[in-house]
Design a protein around this motif. Structure first.
Motif, PDB file in Angstrom:
ATOM      1  N   PRO A  69      -4.759 -81.169  76.298  1.00  0.00           N
ATOM      2  CA  PRO A  69      -4.710 -81.478  77.733  1.00  0.00           C
ATOM      3  C   PRO A  69      -6.056 -81.956  78.290  1.00  0.00           C
ATOM      4  O   PRO A  69      -6.138 -82.332  79.448  1.00  0.00           O
ATOM      5  CB  PRO A  69      -4.325 -80.134  78.361  1.00  0.00           C
ATOM      6  CG  PRO A  69      -4.831 -79.117  77.390  1.00  0.00           C
ATOM      7  CD  PRO A  69      -4.756 -79.738  76.029  1.00  0.00           C
ATOM      8  N   ILE A  70      -7.102 -81.921  77.467  1.00  0.00           N
ATOM      9  CA  ILE A  70      -8.435 -82.198  78.003  1.00  0.00           C
ATOM     10  C   ILE A  70      -8.860 -83.626  77.697  1.00  0.00           C
ATOM     11  O   ILE A  70      -8.823 -84.056  76.533  1.00  0.00           O
ATOM     12  CB  ILE A  70      -9.467 -81.222  77.403  1.00  0.00           C
ATOM     13  CG1 ILE A  70      -9.104 -79.801  77.811  1.00  0.00           C
ATOM     14  CG2 ILE A  70     -10.876 -81.568  77.856  1.00  0.00           C
ATOM     15  CD1 ILE A  70      -9.675 -78.758  76.916  1.00  0.00           C
ATOM     16  N   ASN A  71      -9.243 -84.344  78.720  1.00  0.00           N
ATOM     17  CA  ASN A  71      -9.813 -85.669  78.525  1.00  0.00           C
ATOM     18  C   ASN A  71     -11.309 -85.526  78.312  1.00  0.00           C
ATOM     19  O   ASN A  71     -11.996 -84.857  79.098  1.00  0.00           O
ATOM     20  CB  ASN A  71      -9.540 -86.540  79.761  1.00  0.00           C
ATOM     21  CG  ASN A  71      -8.568 -87.650  79.430  1.00  0.00           C
ATOM     22  OD1 ASN A  71      -7.959 -87.644  78.363  1.00  0.00           O
ATOM     23  ND2 ASN A  71      -8.426 -88.594  80.340  1.00  0.00           N
ATOM     24  N   VAL A  72     -11.835 -86.131  77.260  1.00  0.00           N
ATOM     25  CA  VAL A  72     -13.262 -86.031  76.980  1.00  0.00           C
ATOM     26  C   VAL A  72     -13.987 -87.276  77.476  1.00  0.00           C
ATOM     27  O   VAL A  72     -15.068 -87.192  78.065  1.00  0.00           O
ATOM     28  CB  VAL A  72     -13.502 -85.837  75.470  1.00  0.00           C
ATOM     29  CG1 VAL A  72     -14.982 -85.817  75.161  1.00  0.00           C
ATOM     30  CG2 VAL A  72     -12.838 -84.541  75.002  1.00  0.00           C
ATOM     31  N   LEU A  73     -13.383 -88.433  77.257  1.00  0.00           N
ATOM     32  CA  LEU A  73     -14.010 -89.693  77.683  1.00  0.00           C
ATOM     33  C   LEU A  73     -13.332 -90.176  78.961  1.00  0.00           C
ATOM     34  O   LEU A  73     -12.106 -90.207  79.042  1.00  0.00           O
ATOM     35  CB  LEU A  73     -13.864 -90.750  76.584  1.00  0.00           C
ATOM     36  CG  LEU A  73     -14.385 -90.355  75.202  1.00  0.00           C
ATOM     37  CD1 LEU A  73     -14.190 -91.504  74.227  1.00  0.00           C
ATOM     38  CD2 LEU A  73     -15.843 -89.954  75.284  1.00  0.00           C
ATOM     39  N   HIS A  74     -14.161 -90.515  79.952  1.00  0.00           N
ATOM     40  CA  HIS A  74     -13.614 -90.976  81.228  1.00  0.00           C
ATOM     41  C   HIS A  74     -14.061 -92.398  81.471  1.00  0.00           C
ATOM     42  O   HIS A  74     -15.220 -92.638  81.797  1.00  0.00           O
ATOM     43  CB  HIS A  74     -14.091 -90.070  82.361  1.00  0.00           C
ATOM     44  CG  HIS A  74     -13.806 -88.626  82.111  1.00  0.00           C
ATOM     45  ND1 HIS A  74     -12.559 -88.072  82.263  1.00  0.00           N
ATOM     46  CD2 HIS A  74     -14.606 -87.623  81.675  1.00  0.00           C
ATOM     47  CE1 HIS A  74     -12.610 -86.787  81.970  1.00  0.00           C
ATOM     48  NE2 HIS A  74     -13.836 -86.496  81.592  1.00  0.00           N
TER      49      HIS A  74
END
Lengths: 371, 239
Positions: free
Chosen positions: B16-21
């Motif tokens: 569920p975690i986005n690392v790159l935005h």
């Protein structure tokens, strides 16, 4: 510049093969009784080197190899018994057994590719358990616990089996090609051929890719290896060899036996042979089979007989029979092995380095060889 | 000249975690580009996404004219296109010999003569690897393993080499050697995207640099400008 098999090892191999080929010619009834028991050993050796492709080379812990052994046996049974309209010949039966096992191996592994380590082991174990229940309960096809028989495919399509009694050269020689010693030679031959095939495979691009995958899946993916495809190919080959062994097993007994021949115990004992002999190292695995299964099938009844003859155990008490201690001895042997020689009796050079890195660090892989 | 690698608005992460935005960067042919940032900023995730090991969720990765995200190019095909990575922590195959490690690097290639020639080239560049070619990779020292990891990645004949923390855990003297090698490779025509915690060394060797903070590019400029920027000096160069 691939490390080659050291010369002496090829010689030892050749000597063993010559010995096994010569044994049936010994003119002695007692000897021939023992030699007949080697056929199943060759078959279990095939099963173990098939398992070794999956566990040893590729590092996928598979706890249900007996399922493929069973699929091979029942494929052979269905294609050859009178109860079904197929009655195929030996080449067709063997090819079908290999393909059926390999296909089922791929089909059951494909959905579990993302699992690793313990989780994959659990799934494969479950698969192994399911197969024995299917065999037991699918009575209309497998005949339940009675098994299919007689599993005696014709040698060649459209040809009646020749009567080989005229060719008898020693006591104990049978009448048909599936009798001793013809089938003994056949299994020995297949074991040798499979061995040579795997030896070449180990040195090939695919063989190294499997080892790389076992070592580090992430790094392997960065090198452009396709982990999914590699795992499936290892399972296909391992299961295919196990299926071949299963078909041979059914033909050797002339029956598929019941589902109990293909249960979890069989998977575990095959795995014990692989680990005892030396994970990933083919000659070691075969040695493991000869020691563990040889002990179980040949030495145990022999010792039981001896005890009975010596009148040590007049009451026939179970704990005074060697066979009563069978599983205990297996377990104890494994514990002792893990304590003193975790890399197995005949470890591969790679494994030896991993477990004893401080012993002769100058030893290089080329000199010790990767048989 | 169009950039060799052009990344636009890349999003990637785990579960569920986005690392790159919305990460954007580019590498031109012949360039060394450094990406610096703290632990957990997303440096390794960026490289793993470029290699296809982590799947991109949005954005574009155009490498050598081909959009890897839109075309859903799988990891094992990306190496064939000429994008190879030397992953963090070296990750050599410890039980394969040095020679076999190099051969694994050339796994995607089908020209045995060319591979043999490139192995020879690697041995010329790293003489210690020739000396120890039959030893298990795991027996090499840390610096030697790093050289093997770089040599192995080069075996794929990449147009762009991704280096993840090549200085990690190495003695300062060895780090200097590794960066000499990086400079030499670039002189031979390999474009390099370098991820480093050792910001000073990385910016000294690079042409341009990016600063990554919690999955976003916060600064980008010529490497020597970054090297003298007071904010960068305070945050990453310990001054």
């Amino acid at each position: 510049m691939i490390p080659r098999l050291p010369h002496w090892q090829s010689v030892v191999y050749a000597l063993f093969v010559i010995l096994f080929v010569a044994l049936p010619f010994v003119q002695d009834k007692r000897v021939s009784l023992y030699v007949q028991q080697l056929t199943p050993l060759f078959i279990f050796a095939l099963l173990a080197i098939g398992l070794n492709v999956v566990v040893g080379y590729t590092g996928l812990l598979h706890l249900g190899i007996a399922a493929f052994f069973g699929i091979g046996a029942y494929t052979a049974g269905i294609l050859s018994v009178q109860a079904f309209p197929f009655q195929q010949s030996l080449p067709v039966v063997l090819v079908a057994a290999v393909l059926a096992s390999a296909g089922l191996g791929v089909a059951t592994t494909a959905p579990t590719l993302r699992l690793r380590g313990d989780y994959l082991a659990l799934v494969t174990m479950g698969f192994g358990l399911i197969i024995t229940f299917v065999i037991r309960n699918l009575e209309s096809i497998t005949d339940g616990t009675r098994g299919l028989n007689p599993v005696t495919p014709t040698l060649l399509p459209g040809l009646a089996d020749p009567d080989l009694r005229a060719a008898r050269l020693a006591p104990g020689w049978g009448r048909y090609w599936y009798d001793y010693p013809y089938f003994y030679f056949f299994c020995l031959g297949l074991l040798v051929v499979t061995n040579l095939f795997l030896r070449n495979l180990e040195q090939s691009r695919l063989g190294r890719a499997w080892v790389a995958l076992r070592e580090d899946e992430l790094a392997a993916a960065c090198m452009g290896l396709n982990p999914a495809k590699l795992k499936l190919s290892a399972i296909a080959l391992g299961a295919g060899i196990a299926g071949l062994a299963g078909a041979l097993f059914a033909i050797a007994q002339q029956t598929t036996g019941g589902p109990d021949s293909y249960d979890f115990n069989r998977s575990m004992i095959a795995l014990c042979c692989v680990i005892l002999g030396g994970l990933g190292n083919r000659p070691g695995v075969i040695l493991g089979v000869f020691i563990l299964i040889g002990y179980d099938m040949v030495l145990t009844p022999e010792l039981d007989n001896w005890i009975q003859k010596q009148q040590i155990n007049p009451g026939g008490k179970q704990y005074l029979k060697v066979s009563g201690w069978r599983l205990f001895i297996f377990g104890a042997a494994l514990i002792v092995m893990m304590r003193f020689r975790p890399e197995g009796l005949l470890p591969g050079a790679r494994m030896k380095h991993e477990l004893h890195p401080d012993e002769d660090p100058q030893e290089n892989l080329a000199a010790s060889g990767n048989a | 000249m169009p950039p060799l690698l052009d990344v636009r608005d890349l999003e990637a992460g785990y579960g569920p975690i986005n690392v790159l935005h919305r990460l954007s960067l580019s590498v031109d042919p012949g360039e060394i580009v450094a990406m610096i940032g703290a632990n957990g900023a997303g440096k390794s995730t960026t490289l793993m996404t470029l290699s296809g090991v982590v799947r991109a969720r949005a954005g574009r990765i155009v490498f050598d004219g081909k959009d890897l995200v839109a075309d859903r190019v799988p990891a094992h095909m990306i190496v064939r296109l000429g994008l190879a990575q030397s992953p963090e922590g070296r990750k050599i195959f410890p039980r394969l010999s040095v020679l076999e490690n190099l051969q694994m690097g050339a796994f995607t290639r089908t020209d045995p003569d060319g591979v043999a020639k490139d192995i020879e080239k690697a041995f010329t560049m790293f003489p210690i690897l020739r000396e120890r070619q039959h030893q298990a990779g795991g027996l090499l020292s840390g610096g030697q393993q790093q050289m093997l990891a770089i040599a192995r990645a080069l075996m794929a004949r990449p147009k762009l080499l991704l280096l993840d923390e090549p200085s990690l855990g190495l003695a300062p003297q060895i780090v200097v050697q590794i960066f000499d090698v990086i400079r030499e490779l670039n002189r031979q025509g390999v474009s390099i995207l370098l991820v480093e915690q050792n910001a000073r060394m990385a910016l000294k060797v690079a042409h341009r640099g990016y600063v990554l903070e919690t999955g976003r590019i916060t600064f980008t400029d010529k490497a020597d400008v970054l090297l003298h920027d007071p904010r960068i000096r305070a945050a990453y160069l310990g001054e």
